[in-house]
Design an enzyme around this catalytic site. Structure first.
Site, PDB file in Angstrom:
ATOM      1  CB  THR A  16     -16.334  -3.908  -7.279  1.00  0.00           C
ATOM      2  OG1 THR A  16     -15.371  -5.056  -7.155  1.00  0.00           O
ATOM      3  CG2 THR A  16     -17.937  -4.446  -7.398  1.00  0.00           C
ATOM      4  CG  ASP A  61      -9.157  -6.319  -9.322  1.00  0.00           C
ATOM      5  OD1 ASP A  61      -8.696  -6.075  -8.143  1.00  0.00           O
ATOM      6  OD2 ASP A  61     -10.174  -7.009  -9.573  1.00  0.00           O
ATOM      7  CB  SER A  62      -7.552  -2.415  -5.300  1.00  0.00           C
ATOM      8  OG  SER A  62      -8.110  -3.668  -4.544  1.00  0.00           O
ATOM      9  CB  THR A  93     -13.233  -3.677  -1.263  1.00  0.00           C
ATOM     10  OG1 THR A  93     -13.484  -4.999  -2.088  1.00  0.00           O
ATOM     11  CG2 THR A  93     -14.355  -2.784  -1.467  1.00  0.00           C
ATOM     12  CD  GLN A 278      -1.249 -15.878  13.090  1.00  0.00           C
ATOM     13  OE1 GLN A 278      -1.992 -16.769  13.266  1.00  0.00           O
ATOM     14  NE2 GLN A 278       0.140 -16.156  12.624  1.00  0.00           N
TER      15      GLN A 278
HETATM   16  N1  ASP Z   1     -11.315  -7.047  -6.809  1.00  0.00           N
HETATM   17  C1  ASP Z   1     -11.754  -5.672  -6.478  1.00  0.00           C
HETATM   18  C2  ASP Z   1     -10.934  -4.681  -6.321  1.00  0.00           C
HETATM   19  O1  ASP Z   1     -10.308  -4.653  -5.261  1.00  0.00           O
HETATM   20  C3  ASP Z   1     -12.871  -5.679  -5.430  1.00  0.00           C
HETATM   21  C4  ASP Z   1     -13.597  -4.721  -5.045  1.00  0.00           C
HETATM   22  O2  ASP Z   1     -13.597  -3.450  -5.581  1.00  0.00           O
HETATM   23  O3  ASP Z   1     -14.474  -4.786  -4.308  1.00  0.00           O
HETATM   24  O4  ASP Z   1     -10.405  -3.779  -7.046  1.00  0.00           O
END
Ligand code: ASP
Length: 343
Positions: A16, A61-62, A93, A278
């Site tokens: 992001t 995008d991760s 993230t 968990q």
């Molecule tokens: N979908 C994004 C990712 O993980 C979310 C982010 O970067 O916060 O690449």
């Protein structure tokens, strides 16, 4: 201590932090982040180390990352290791905690800091949290490049050990937590590092990257009403290891005999099954309840207070080395990179 301005390599993988809004939702846009970094005056201040950006193509995008990308990041760090004092990995993230855990195992002999960060709002938008995450990460890398030989995550004023943190909030800026280890650092007016927690430099000063991408491991979250067939399907060949996310302090539906049999059969065939709790905080103690002891009986081992991300990437790392499953079962219960508290 050297007086030369430290040099940091920014490995910009996506996420992001550098994304732009499109008709399909947020997407990474090449070039925009590098432009911002050269335009924003604080990034050129005296206190900020020198840096160069190495941008992935395509930016990711991760959620699309695999062990193959972990290997690519590790190799990119290795091939530039002698040219820089530290590494900042800009990363989405969503799977950041998997990548930071994986890198902590893969980068053997790491003697320089590697920090992963990202943001919840793109850097180019008002109210972005990316600005502080990126700037403070750079400053920590610059100041402590000689004394912080760890893979870390920096997010919203806190520096975490990379294999201890997990994403806990999909909306808030305080998106990461390290439930079983205090942060390595907290940043208010001052940047305070908790040196007692920071790991020492390894005796081996050469960086070695462990391969990733061929081991077969998985993860499974137990739920009420679980049917043994689901688990059996997951435990069938070629799977080598499984992270079993258990209830409470490491408990499972021990009265479900088919379920327990599936675990026992797989363990006997050499699948390494690691129980983690968990609940976010606490350790898997399989001796506390009969429903935990039944797991021990079936050949499951405790992953103690490891995060599911650390347990999964540790299994990948161990099986990648071609080790026999008895040795993997043994090593997964040991502390390799500060990822677990052994009671
Ligand atoms: N979908 C994004 C990712 O993980 C979310 C982010 O970067 O916060 O690449």
């Amino acid at each position: 201590m050297s007086t030369k301005k430290p040099r940091i390599c920014i490995v910009y993988t996506g996420g992001t932090i550098g994304m732009c809004w499109t008709s399909e939702g947020y997407r990474p846009r090449p070039g925009s982040l590098e432009r911002l970094l050269t335009e924003l005056p604080p990034f050129r201040s005296e206190d900020v180390p020198g840096f160069e950006v190495m941008q992935y193509d395509p930016l990711l995008d991760s959620s699309n990352m695999t062990p193959g990308e972990w290997l690519r990041i590790a190799e990119d760090i290795r091939s530039r290791y002698d040219d820089y004092d530290g590494f900042l990995v800009l990363h989405g993230t969503d799977t950041m905690a998997y990548t930071s855990s994986a890198l902590s195992f893969m980068l053997e002999g790491l003697g320089k800091p590697v920090i992963l960060t990202g943001s919840q709002i793109p850097l180019g938008q008002p109210r972005s949290d990316g600005f502080d995450n990126l700037l403070t990460s750079l400053m920590i890398l610059g100041r402590h490049h000689e004394t912080l030989p760890e893979v870390c995550v920096y997010f919203h004023n806190r520096l975490f050990r990379g294999n201890r943190c997990t994403k806990v909030d999909a909306e808030g800026f305080d998106a990461f937590a390290s439930p079983n280890l205090p942060p390595l650092g907290e940043c208010g007016i001052d940047i305070e590092i908790n040196w007692e927690l920071v790991r020492g430099r390894p005796p081996e000063s050469r960086l070695f990257v462990r391969e990733m991408g061929s081991a077969n491991v998985g993860a499974f979250r137990i739920f009420p009403g679980i049917k043994a067939e689901y688990l059996s399907a997951l435990l069938s060949p070629p799977v080598q290891g499984l992270v079993l996310e258990c209830f409470g302090s490491g408990n499972a539906p021990a009265d479900n005999q088919e379920f327990m049999l599936a675990l026992r059969r797989a363990s006997e065939q050499g699948v390494v099954i690691v129980a983690v709790p968990q609940p976010l905080r606490g350790s898997a103690d399989l001796t506390l309840y009969a429903t935990g002891n039944a797991l021990l009986d079936a050949g499951v081992v405790s992953g103690y207070d490891m995060t599911p991300e650390a347990a999964l990437t540790k299994l990948y790392y161990l099986f990648e080395q071609g080790l026999p499953s008895d040795l993997v079962r043994d090593l997964v219960q040991k502390n390799l990179r500060g990822e677990v508290t052994i009671p």
